[in-house]
Design a protein around this motif. Structure first.
Motif, mmCIF file in Angstrom:
data_model
loop_
_atom_site.group_PDB
_atom_site.id
_atom_site.type_symbol
_atom_site.label_atom_id
_atom_site.label_comp_id
_atom_site.label_asym_id
_atom_site.label_seq_id
_atom_site.Cartn_x
_atom_site.Cartn_y
_atom_site.Cartn_z
ATOM 1 N N UNK A 1 71.046 67.011 77.146
ATOM 2 C CA UNK A 1 71.973 67.335 76.790
ATOM 3 C C UNK A 1 72.742 66.438 75.792
ATOM 4 N N UNK A 2 72.746 65.112 76.418
ATOM 5 C CA UNK A 2 73.505 64.045 75.937
ATOM 6 C C UNK A 2 72.740 63.686 74.615
ATOM 7 N N UNK A 3 71.597 63.650 74.658
ATOM 8 C CA UNK A 3 70.735 63.378 73.185
ATOM 9 C C UNK A 3 71.024 64.208 72.167
ATOM 10 N N UNK A 4 71.192 65.557 72.423
ATOM 11 C CA UNK A 4 71.350 66.490 71.393
ATOM 12 C C UNK A 4 72.720 66.435 70.890
ATOM 13 N N UNK A 5 73.605 66.135 71.980
ATOM 14 C CA UNK A 5 75.163 66.004 71.247
ATOM 15 C C UNK A 5 75.013 64.852 70.415
ATOM 16 N N UNK A 6 74.595 63.818 70.976
ATOM 17 C CA UNK A 6 74.373 62.230 70.072
ATOM 18 C C UNK A 6 73.957 62.608 68.678
ATOM 19 N N UNK A 7 72.716 63.249 68.841
ATOM 20 C CA UNK A 7 71.988 63.442 67.391
ATOM 21 C C UNK A 7 72.748 64.418 66.424
ATOM 22 N N UNK A 8 73.310 65.371 67.042
ATOM 23 C CA UNK A 8 74.152 66.419 66.205
ATOM 24 C C UNK A 8 75.213 65.858 65.664
ATOM 25 N N UNK A 9 76.038 64.880 66.364
ATOM 26 C CA UNK A 9 77.246 64.226 65.989
ATOM 27 C C UNK A 9 76.870 63.163 64.984
ATOM 28 N N UNK A 10 75.884 62.600 65.031
ATOM 29 C CA UNK A 10 75.182 61.542 64.064
ATOM 30 C C UNK A 10 74.877 62.361 62.601
ATOM 31 N N UNK A 11 74.200 63.301 62.702
ATOM 32 C CA UNK A 11 73.919 64.038 61.395
ATOM 33 C C UNK A 11 75.330 64.791 60.970
ATOM 34 N N UNK A 12 76.077 65.128 61.672
ATOM 35 C CA UNK A 12 77.488 65.622 61.090
ATOM 36 C C UNK A 12 78.151 64.537 60.530
ATOM 37 N N UNK A 13 78.105 63.275 61.243
ATOM 38 C CA UNK A 13 78.990 62.133 60.757
ATOM 39 C C UNK A 13 78.390 61.757 59.475
ATOM 40 N N UNK A 14 77.208 61.525 59.116
ATOM 41 C CA UNK A 14 76.643 60.958 58.067
ATOM 42 C C UNK A 14 76.974 62.006 56.920
ATOM 43 N N UNK A 15 76.957 63.314 57.051
ATOM 44 C CA UNK A 15 77.208 64.349 56.213
ATOM 45 C C UNK A 15 78.560 64.220 55.884
ATOM 46 N N UNK A 16 79.522 64.091 56.860
ATOM 47 C CA UNK A 16 80.689 64.144 56.723
ATOM 48 C C UNK A 16 81.399 62.864 55.808
ATOM 49 N N UNK A 17 80.669 61.867 56.501
ATOM 50 C CA UNK A 17 81.161 60.417 55.695
ATOM 51 C C UNK A 17 80.924 60.536 53.978
ATOM 52 N N UNK A 18 79.588 60.876 53.924
ATOM 53 C CA UNK A 18 79.098 60.995 52.454
ATOM 54 C C UNK A 18 80.066 61.766 51.655
ATOM 55 N N UNK A 19 80.011 63.029 51.992
ATOM 56 C CA UNK A 19 81.066 64.083 51.415
ATOM 57 C C UNK A 19 82.436 63.619 51.057
ATOM 58 N N UNK A 20 83.024 62.842 52.280
ATOM 59 C CA UNK A 20 84.215 62.265 52.255
ATOM 60 C C UNK A 20 84.556 61.392 51.141
ATOM 61 N N UNK A 21 83.525 60.451 51.029
ATOM 62 C CA UNK A 21 83.671 59.179 50.263
ATOM 63 C C UNK A 21 83.384 59.891 48.673
ATOM 64 N N UNK A 22 82.561 60.833 48.677
ATOM 65 C CA UNK A 22 82.358 61.288 47.135
ATOM 66 C C UNK A 22 83.598 62.158 46.907
#
Length: 608
Positions: free
Chosen positions: A18-39
């Motif tokens: 459960x913790x690993x799934x949440x961590x992976x999901x947040x990392x994927x969302x974070x990378x996408x969010x940061x890239x989109x926000x920077x752009x």
């Protein structure tokens, strides 16, 4: 039975996953969010500056295109005045360069006024002038070490490049914002993981407790009512439960082998049947229904079990279950609505034991909606054809009997009788020809012989033919374009369509009336219309005029020699070409028949 250790427990495994799934999901969302926000931030920064550059370019064009007199200040002074307040905020410096001489006309940097009047050495400026497009890049300022954005934008007057704007802006603020956002996101992720771990422990406890209860229930089921064989993956609680179910399976395997085989046979037969099947018990309650039957009746299999079959078939007002047992023939179930026909045929078969005792009822459902519709159309078609043939035949028989009884000797009456007989014969021939035409179009081997035709010239020639034979009191008005419009059509079939439409318009045009012929070019089709000034069609009848044998005024249509099939044939042929046809009409003002044909815009040179 061996106790499960803590490190092998599903409790711990569930929390970790459960913790690993949440961590992976947040990392994927974070990378996408940061890239989109920077752009987005970078794009917004650059867009806002480009808008200011465009405004400056407009003012520079006005200044450079101005016819200067001796009284006007030099161009450099005008440019300096424009740049005086331009460099503000994130913009460090702005320069204006002349395209012909590549000389700097002005700069916003007060300490760098010495470059005014000198040739620029910036390669990016030369490229933007030569290539007539913006040149930009993000670079590192050697003095401060911060990132800057350099832009060179051409200045155009009409289609000619007359200069360029060279701009340097501080974009480091955008990346500073991203650092702050990344820091916030990392802290948020850490807090979320802590909360997730706590919730995971609590949630795991709620799941493992029911599993333990299921284990106890499985041990009780070993005495035998239900079983299933499951795969054992480990030695945790679920693995223990799986081994318990497998033990039960061994004890019940022999007892259920015969029953399972029969059930599979019945399930296979019912699954692959296209007809609906319903079985009841001896009291008329549904005990089995397959998917086709549930789909035909629009119900769910789970909700109709144990429901009375007379209620399921919606025949409880007319039949009881005992009545259905006595039905020897099939039962017609009409579920048609005003807008949609739907008819089923139910074949009933009683299930009886050897002693004759009724054990239930089997009902097989067939969808006969299409069959009923075809039968109704066939009956209507036969009735229409019979009526259309009977009228002229009756007329001909009456006149021929009169001629046979001596009317042929009367020189005044005989020619009129023969003319009527001839007209009725020709009308029957037209009717038969129209029926043959519709028959060909309904057949599967119906083919169009298409070729590219200039539709304007084609339509014009057809109008010419009618104009030679029309009544002198009726005038023609042509709204045809001068341009050539090539469409791929079967010329013979479209000729018949236009003949049918124009003939109808002429028949119903009053004395002194006008026919208007129009061709319009649209995006992906051409629109063709023929408009008369006749009596018009009632609003409630407009949608029916393209049906076979339909007439608004039957008496007048027969008097004018119509068969009632002309517009039906036109509809079939237009739709065969990929178009559509419709009518617009107002009573007392006339009727317009319009249709479309597929059309692709192209240059006329392709056809020369």
């Amino acid at each position: 039975m061996r106790k499960v250790g803590f490190f092998k427990s599903i409790h711990l495994k569930f929390v970790i996953i459960y913790v690993l799934l949440i961590l992976i999901a947040m990392q994927i969302i974070g990378v996408y969010f940061v890239r989109q926000l920077e752009e987005t931030l970078r794009t917004n920064f650059q867009t806002s500056i480009k808008e200011r550059v465009n405004l400056l370019a407009y003012n520079v064009v006005q200044a450079m295109d101005k016819d200067r007199t001796k009284e006007d200040p030099p161009l450099e002074d005008d440019v300096k005045k424009m740049l005086r307040d331009f460099a503000a905020g994130d913009i460090t410096e702005v320069r204006v360069i002349d395209a012909q001489s590549l000389k700097v006309l002005g700069t916003s940097e007060a300490n760098n006024q010495g470059i005014v009047g000198q040739r620029t050495t910036e390669l990016r400026v030369k490229r933007s002038i030569v290539m007539e497009e913006e040149q930009s890049s993000i670079m590192i300022d050697r003095q401060t070490g911060n990132r800057i954005w350099v832009l060179s934008s051409p200045i155009k007057s009409g289609h000619k490049v007359i200069g360029a704007i060279y701009l340097v802006a501080k974009i480091e603020s955008v990346f500073e914002q991203m650092k702050t956002i990344n820091s916030i996101f990392i802290n948020g992720t850490a807090i979320a993981l802590v909360i997730t771990a706590v919730l995971g422990i609590l949630l795991a406890q709620t799941i493992t407790k029911p599993i333990s209860d299921m284990k106890k229930q499985a041990l009780a089921m070993a005495k035998g009512n239900f079983s299933r064989k499951v795969k054992v993956y480990g030695n945790d609680e679920i693995g223990t439960l799986a081994m318990t179910f497998n033990n039960l399976t061994k004890k019940l395997q022999e007892a259920q082998a015969t029953t399972e085989g029969e059930r599979r046979k019945l399930s296979s037969v019912l699954s692959y049947m296209t007809d609906g099947v319903i079985a009841t018990d001896r009291k008329g309650r549904v005990i089995l229904i397959n998917d086709p039957a549930a789909e035909m009746l629009g119900v769910s299999r789970e909700t109709v079990l144990s429901q009375p079959i007379v209620s399921l078939l919606d025949v409880e007002e007319d039949y009881t279950f005992e009545d259905l047992l006595e039905v020897n023939d099939s039962l017609i179930l009409n579920y048609s609505t005003k807008n949609k026909p739907y008819v089923l045929r139910a074949n009933l078969s009683v299930i009886q034991k050897e002693t004759g005792f009724v054990n239930g009822l089997i009902t097989v459902l067939h969808d006969i909606t299409d069959q009923e519709k075809i039968d109704a159309e066939r009956r209507e078609f036969v009735a229409n054809v019979s009526h259309e043939l009977r009228t002229p035949l009756t007329t001909m028989r009456s006149y021929l009997e009169a001629l046979a009884e001596g009317a042929w000797k009367d020189e005044e009456i005989a020619p009129n009788f023969l003319e009527v007989t001839q007209n009725e014969t020709e009308r029957m021939i037209r009717l038969v020809n129209d029926l043959l035409q519709l028959s060909k179009m309904d057949s599967r081997d119906y083919r169009l012989t298409k070729e590219w035709v200039d539709f304007v010239d084609f339509f014009d020639r057809i109008i010419d033919r009618f104009e030679l034979t029309k009544d002198e009191s009726i005038s023609f008005k042509r709204n045809l374009p001068d341009a050539r419009m090539f469409v791929e059509i079967d010329e013979d079939k479209l000729t018949q369509v236009l003949y049918n439409i124009i003939s109808n318009a002429l028949k119903y045009s009053p004395e002194g009336g006008q026919l208007t012929f129009t061709v319009e070019e649209r995006e992906d089709h051409i629109l063709v219309s023929v408009k008369d000034q006749g009596m018009g069609i009632p609003k409630e009848n407009i949608g029916k005029i393209f049906e076979r044998f339909y007439r608004v005024d039957k008496a007048r249509t027969r008097k004018l020699g119509g068969t009632g099939l002309g517009l039906a044939i036109a509809k079939e042929m237009v739709e065969a070409h990929g178009g559509r046809i419709w009518a617009n009409s107002k009573e007392g003002k006339g009727t317009e028949i319009a249709f479309t044909l597929p059309y692709e815009r192209s240059d006329e040179d392709e056809w020369e």
